[in-house]
Design a protein around this motif. Structure first.
Motif, PDB file in Angstrom:
ATOM      1  N   UNK A 263       0.853  -1.195   0.000  1.00 31.95           N
ATOM      2  CA  UNK A 263       0.000   0.000   0.000  1.00 31.95           C
ATOM      3  C   UNK A 263       0.889   1.245   0.000  1.00 31.95           C
ATOM      4  N   UNK A 264       1.052   1.856  -1.179  1.00 34.94           N
ATOM      5  CA  UNK A 264       1.806   3.089  -1.302  1.00 34.94           C
ATOM      6  C   UNK A 264       1.484   3.744  -2.646  1.00 34.94           C
ATOM      7  N   UNK A 265       1.507   5.063  -2.639  1.00 31.62           N
ATOM      8  CA  UNK A 265       1.263   5.803  -3.862  1.00 31.62           C
ATOM      9  C   UNK A 265       2.510   5.781  -4.748  1.00 31.62           C
ATOM     10  N   UNK A 266       2.282   6.039  -6.035  1.00 30.26           N
ATOM     11  CA  UNK A 266       3.387   5.959  -6.979  1.00 30.26           C
ATOM     12  C   UNK A 266       4.470   6.989  -6.670  1.00 30.26           C
ATOM     13  N   UNK A 267       4.076   8.176  -6.232  1.00 31.17           N
ATOM     14  CA  UNK A 267       5.068   9.208  -5.969  1.00 31.17           C
ATOM     15  C   UNK A 267       5.838   8.952  -4.684  1.00 31.17           C
ATOM     16  N   UNK A 268       5.407   7.940  -3.898  1.00 28.15           N
ATOM     17  CA  UNK A 268       6.109   7.576  -2.672  1.00 28.15           C
ATOM     18  C   UNK A 268       7.095   6.427  -2.886  1.00 28.15           C
ATOM     19  N   UNK A 269       7.234   5.941  -4.100  1.00 23.86           N
ATOM     20  CA  UNK A 269       8.147   4.842  -4.379  1.00 23.86           C
ATOM     21  C   UNK A 269       9.596   5.286  -4.220  1.00 23.86           C
ATOM     22  N   UNK A 270      10.503   4.351  -3.961  1.00 27.82           N
ATOM     23  CA  UNK A 270      11.931   4.704  -3.933  1.00 27.82           C
ATOM     24  C   UNK A 270      12.408   5.095  -5.339  1.00 27.82           C
ATOM     25  N   UNK A 271      13.450   5.916  -5.425  1.00 27.43           N
ATOM     26  CA  UNK A 271      13.907   6.394  -6.741  1.00 27.43           C
ATOM     27  C   UNK A 271      14.289   5.294  -7.726  1.00 27.43           C
ATOM     28  N   UNK A 272      14.623   4.112  -7.235  1.00 30.06           N
ATOM     29  CA  UNK A 272      15.022   3.028  -8.130  1.00 30.06           C
ATOM     30  C   UNK A 272      13.837   2.436  -8.896  1.00 30.06           C
ATOM     31  N   UNK A 273      12.608   2.783  -8.518  1.00 31.32           N
ATOM     32  CA  UNK A 273      11.435   2.186  -9.146  1.00 31.32           C
ATOM     33  C   UNK A 273      10.712   3.144 -10.091  1.00 31.32           C
ATOM     34  N   UNK A 274      11.287   4.291 -10.371  1.00 30.70           N
ATOM     35  CA  UNK A 274      10.706   5.194 -11.373  1.00 30.70           C
ATOM     36  C   UNK A 274      11.829   5.963 -12.059  1.00 30.70           C
ATOM     37  N   UNK A 275      11.513   6.515 -13.205  1.00 30.48           N
ATOM     38  CA  UNK A 275      12.470   7.277 -13.991  1.00 30.48           C
ATOM     39  C   UNK A 275      11.944   8.699 -14.166  1.00 30.48           C
ATOM     40  N   UNK A 276      12.854   9.675 -14.038  1.00 25.79           N
ATOM     41  CA  UNK A 276      12.473  11.086 -14.142  1.00 25.79           C
ATOM     42  C   UNK A 276      13.299  11.777 -15.211  1.00 25.79           C
ATOM     43  N   UNK A 277      12.747  12.841 -15.739  1.00 31.71           N
ATOM     44  CA  UNK A 277      13.459  13.643 -16.721  1.00 31.71           C
ATOM     45  C   UNK A 277      14.561  14.443 -16.033  1.00 31.71           C
ATOM     46  N   UNK A 278      15.624  14.721 -16.790  1.00 27.74           N
ATOM     47  CA  UNK A 278      16.742  15.479 -16.253  1.00 27.74           C
ATOM     48  C   UNK A 278      16.740  16.888 -16.826  1.00 27.74           C
ATOM     49  N   UNK A 279      17.256  17.808 -16.029  1.00 29.24           N
ATOM     50  CA  UNK A 279      17.343  19.208 -16.441  1.00 29.24           C
ATOM     51  C   UNK A 279      18.806  19.618 -16.514  1.00 29.24           C
ATOM     52  N   UNK A 280      19.179  20.280 -17.611  1.00 27.56           N
ATOM     53  CA  UNK A 280      20.548  20.770 -17.785  1.00 27.56           C
ATOM     54  C   UNK A 280      20.589  22.295 -17.739  1.00 27.56           C
ATOM     55  N   UNK A 281      19.552  22.900 -17.183  1.00 21.57           N
ATOM     56  CA  UNK A 281      19.501  24.360 -17.109  1.00 21.57           C
ATOM     57  C   UNK A 281      19.512  24.887 -15.685  1.00 21.57           C
ATOM     58  N   UNK A 282      19.615  24.009 -14.694  1.00 23.22           N
ATOM     59  CA  UNK A 282      19.629  24.458 -13.302  1.00 23.22           C
ATOM     60  C   UNK A 282      21.048  24.349 -12.746  1.00 23.22           C
ATOM     61  N   UNK A 283      21.333  25.137 -11.721  1.00 27.83           N
ATOM     62  CA  UNK A 283      22.653  25.177 -11.101  1.00 27.83           C
ATOM     63  C   UNK A 283      22.754  24.086 -10.045  1.00 27.83           C
ATOM     64  N   UNK A 284      23.726  23.192 -10.220  1.00 28.66           N
ATOM     65  CA  UNK A 284      23.908  22.114  -9.245  1.00 28.66           C
ATOM     66  C   UNK A 284      24.811  22.545  -8.095  1.00 28.66           C
ATOM     67  N   UNK A 285      25.787  23.417  -8.380  1.00 24.57           N
ATOM     68  CA  UNK A 285      26.707  23.893  -7.337  1.00 24.57           C
ATOM     69  C   UNK A 285      26.221  25.250  -6.862  1.00 24.57           C
ATOM     70  N   UNK A 286      25.464  25.258  -5.803  1.00 28.21           N
ATOM     71  CA  UNK A 286      24.938  26.504  -5.243  1.00 28.21           C
ATOM     72  C   UNK A 286      24.567  26.253  -3.788  1.00 28.21           C
TER      73      UNK A 286
END
Length: 259
Positions: free
Chosen positions: A137-160
């Motif tokens: 019993x868990x919602x999809x957005x509550x899954x661990x990161x290994x069980x879904x795939x997300x889009x990546x962004x190359x326009x945000x600052x990672x070092x900040x």
């Protein structure tokens, strides 16, 4: 004379009659020529013969629709294993009567039924169309990161400081079962790399930092020119950059992470 005139007059009348007949035949032949041309032309083809190609073209879209339907059914069936265990079917192969009133994180059993063209069996090998399915019993957005795939962004600052986040579009993996929408949005930390190495930047900062080599390498050409013409800020700027690059505070100019 009278006796001779009778036969001659008869011959003349006969000749006149023949000439008149020839003239009539010639006139009839001239009148019938257009009729012969019409009968010998392609315009005399019956309408039902001309309608055959049109009937074929009308039937073509129906055949194409049947072909598309067969193709979609085949692709749908290829995603679901045939005659496998019903408990091992992916979510796309079944329809379940789920409920969000279950206790989060605990196992729950729902009643499910297989979709059309899907065939599965239970543990004893008996075919099933409706079966109980046990999941967490868990919602999809509550899954661990290994069980879904997300889009990546190359326009945000990672070092900040603080670290930046971006709104990612995520989708659950095909074999994972969960409650709610299988596609969702999630705020994730910027986590992408442009190919810059932390070890290379630190080595340049220690050895050639007084000439701005470390800043030039990271794509920060303004700071690099400043260090070059000020001799590394008389050594003070050089020492500061060694510390900042060493702890990862100063990173590539494009905002990406080190390798």
């Amino acid at each position: 004379m009278a006796a001779n005139g009778g036969p001659l007059r008869a011959l003349k009348e006969l000749g006149n009659t023949r000439r008149a007949g020839l003239v009539v035949l010639l006139l009839l032949d001239l009148c019938l020529q257009p009729v012969r041309g019409y009968l010998s032309s392609e315009q005399h083809i019956p309408n039902y013969v001309q309608d055959v190609p049109q009937a074929r073209s009308t039937a073509t879209p129906a055949a194409a629709a049947v072909k598309v339907q067969m193709t979609s059914t085949t692709s749908y069936s290829s995603q679901c294993p045939s005659l496998g265990l019903c408990s091992k079917l992916p979510p796309a192969c079944m329809t379940c009567n789920t409920s969000t009133s279950c206790r989060y994180g605990k196992p729950v059993t729902f009643q499910c039924s297989v979709n059309q063209t899907v065939h599965c069996v239970d543990e004893s090998g008996q075919p099933q169309k409706t079966f109980p399915f046990r999941m967490k019993c868990q919602f999809c957005w509550q899954l661990p990161p290994s069980q879904y795939r997300c889009s990546e962004s190359t326009s945000c600052m990672t070092v900040s400081c603080p670290r930046k986040r971006y709104n990612a579009n995520c989708s659950v993996l095909d074999h994972v079962h969960c409650l709610g929408n299988r596609e969702f949005h999630k705020m994730l930390y910027c986590n992408w790399t442009g190919g810059y190495k932390w070890s290379t930047a630190l080595a340049l900062s220690i050895t050639l930092g007084g000439f701005g080599a470390d800043r030039f390498y990271l794509g920060q050409w303004r700071e690099g020119l400043g260090k070059l013409f000020s001799f590394g800020g008389l050594g003070i700027w050089t020492l500061i950059d060694v510390l900042l690059i060493g702890v990862g505070y100063v990173g590539p100019a494009d905002g990406s992470l080190y390798i």
